[in-house]
Write a protein that holds these residues in place. Structure first.
Motif, mmCIF file in Angstrom:
data_model
loop_
_atom_site.group_PDB
_atom_site.id
_atom_site.type_symbol
_atom_site.label_atom_id
_atom_site.label_comp_id
_atom_site.label_asym_id
_atom_site.label_seq_id
_atom_site.Cartn_x
_atom_site.Cartn_y
_atom_site.Cartn_z
ATOM 1 N N MET A 1 0.840 -1.194 0.000
ATOM 2 C CA MET A 1 0.000 0.000 0.000
ATOM 3 C C MET A 1 0.879 1.250 0.000
ATOM 4 S SD MET A 1 -3.303 0.897 0.245
ATOM 5 C CE MET A 1 -4.136 -0.406 1.164
ATOM 6 N N PRO A 2 0.665 2.167 -0.945
ATOM 7 C CA PRO A 2 1.463 3.398 -0.968
ATOM 8 C C PRO A 2 1.287 4.213 0.308
ATOM 9 C CG PRO A 2 0.237 3.115 -3.015
ATOM 10 C CD PRO A 2 -0.273 2.084 -2.056
ATOM 11 N N GLU A 3 2.371 4.842 0.773
ATOM 12 C CA GLU A 3 2.287 5.710 1.950
ATOM 13 C C GLU A 3 1.938 7.119 1.484
ATOM 14 O OE1 GLU A 3 5.779 5.508 4.284
ATOM 15 O OE2 GLU A 3 5.686 3.334 4.571
ATOM 16 N N LEU A 4 0.712 7.526 1.783
ATOM 17 C CA LEU A 4 0.215 8.824 1.321
ATOM 18 C C LEU A 4 -0.333 9.618 2.497
ATOM 19 C CD1 LEU A 4 -1.764 7.532 -1.801
ATOM 20 C CD2 LEU A 4 0.478 8.620 -1.817
ATOM 21 N N SER A 5 -0.325 10.930 2.357
ATOM 22 C CA SER A 5 -0.883 11.794 3.393
ATOM 23 C C SER A 5 -2.407 11.726 3.369
ATOM 24 C CB SER A 5 -0.433 13.239 3.159
ATOM 25 O OG SER A 5 -1.019 13.749 1.967
ATOM 26 N N ALA A 6 -3.020 12.236 4.430
ATOM 27 C CA ALA A 6 -4.479 12.266 4.496
ATOM 28 C C ALA A 6 -5.062 13.102 3.357
ATOM 29 C CB ALA A 6 -4.923 12.815 5.851
ATOM 30 N N LEU A 7 -4.390 14.207 3.025
ATOM 31 C CA LEU A 7 -4.864 15.053 1.931
ATOM 32 C C LEU A 7 -4.798 14.310 0.601
ATOM 33 C CD1 LEU A 7 -5.863 17.817 1.009
ATOM 34 C CD2 LEU A 7 -3.459 18.528 0.800
ATOM 35 N N ALA A 8 -3.727 13.531 0.403
ATOM 36 C CA ALA A 8 -3.594 12.765 -0.832
ATOM 37 C C ALA A 8 -4.699 11.716 -0.944
ATOM 38 C CB ALA A 8 -2.224 12.096 -0.893
#
Length: 246
Positions: free
Chosen positions: A1-8
């Motif tokens: 799973m890609p590590e993305l910010s909440a905004l992303a």
């Protein structure tokens, strides 16, 4: 799973909803999803991730509009679309993320230009269809859908020129893009732009596509489409310029 910010994640979720809405009610909304995915993810990866969600949306579109398709109208397009898909596949095989990102941005601007031109042309005179039109639109549609999942507005011009009623238009395009997106799947896997992390991420986003599909079904016939499309066009231009300049 890609590590993305909440905004992303929020941007991707909004893009997933836009995919669902585009499949059952407003095809032009798909350009917003393209811009959001390409802004958050690496450009090549965004194409693969969005493709899987589009395939989910395709089946909802077929379910909603299945009784209204004119499948014979698709036959003249097959050779040209296949050629366009091949050109797009070759491009993705040699282009890096920077070039893919810029080409997606340029395609989005092209798509918006085509959309605006179509509206102006519709006021002036009827656009004709025929072998030359099928070859031109089919090739461009195949290339843009392979590189950026952005063949919708190009093919919309062709189908509108055939003067289909609204439901026949939606049903025919639903089957068209379902077949095209399935054909793109093995090509995308072969290019390595769809992998296990992409599948896991899309599993999280699929509920957004489903919600968008039902939202689009509810909105169909009840929405001030002109105002909504203007908002989508403005947001897509902003997204395309971001991709070109970043």
């Amino acid at each position: 799973m890609p590590e993305l910010s909440a905004l992303a994640w929020a941007a991707l979720a909004l893009g997933a909803v836009a995919v669902g809405v585009s499949k059952t009610a407003l095809p032009g909304v798909n350009t917003l999803a393209i811009a959001l995915f390409a802004a958050v993810l690496p450009a090549r990866a965004s194409t693969g991730a969005l493709l899987l969600l589009l395939i989910v949306g395709d089946w909802f579109a077929i379910w909603v509009h299945r009784k209204h398709a004119r499948l014979r109208a698709l036959l003249p397009l097959i050779p040209a679309v296949a050629a366009g898909l091949l050109l797009g596949w070759l491009f993705l095989g040699i282009a890096d993320d920077t070039w893919t990102r810029r080409v997606i941005g340029a395609i989005l601007l092209l798509v918006i230009g085509v959309t605006l031109w179509r509206r102006w042309r519709a006021r002036e005179e009827e656009v004709t269809t025929g072998p030359v039109a099928a070859a031109a639109y089919g090739t461009l549609g195949g290339f843009t859908t392979m590189v950026a999942n952005a063949g919708g507005p190009v093919m919309t011009m062709y189908f509108l020129a055939a003067r289909f009623p609204v439901r026949a238009f939606l049903g025919t395009t639903a089957w068209f893009f379902a077949g095209i997106n399935l054909a793109k799947l093995p090509l995308s896997i072969g290019l390595g732009i769809i992998d296990v992390p992409t599948l896991l991420m899309d599993l999280v986003l699929v509920p957004g596509v489903i919600a968008g599909a039902f939202l689009g079904r509810t909105m169909l016939g009840k929405l001030d489409q002109r105002t909504f499309e203007r908002i989508v066009i403005v947001l897509t231009i902003v997204g395309a310029l971001y991709l070109l300049l970043s």
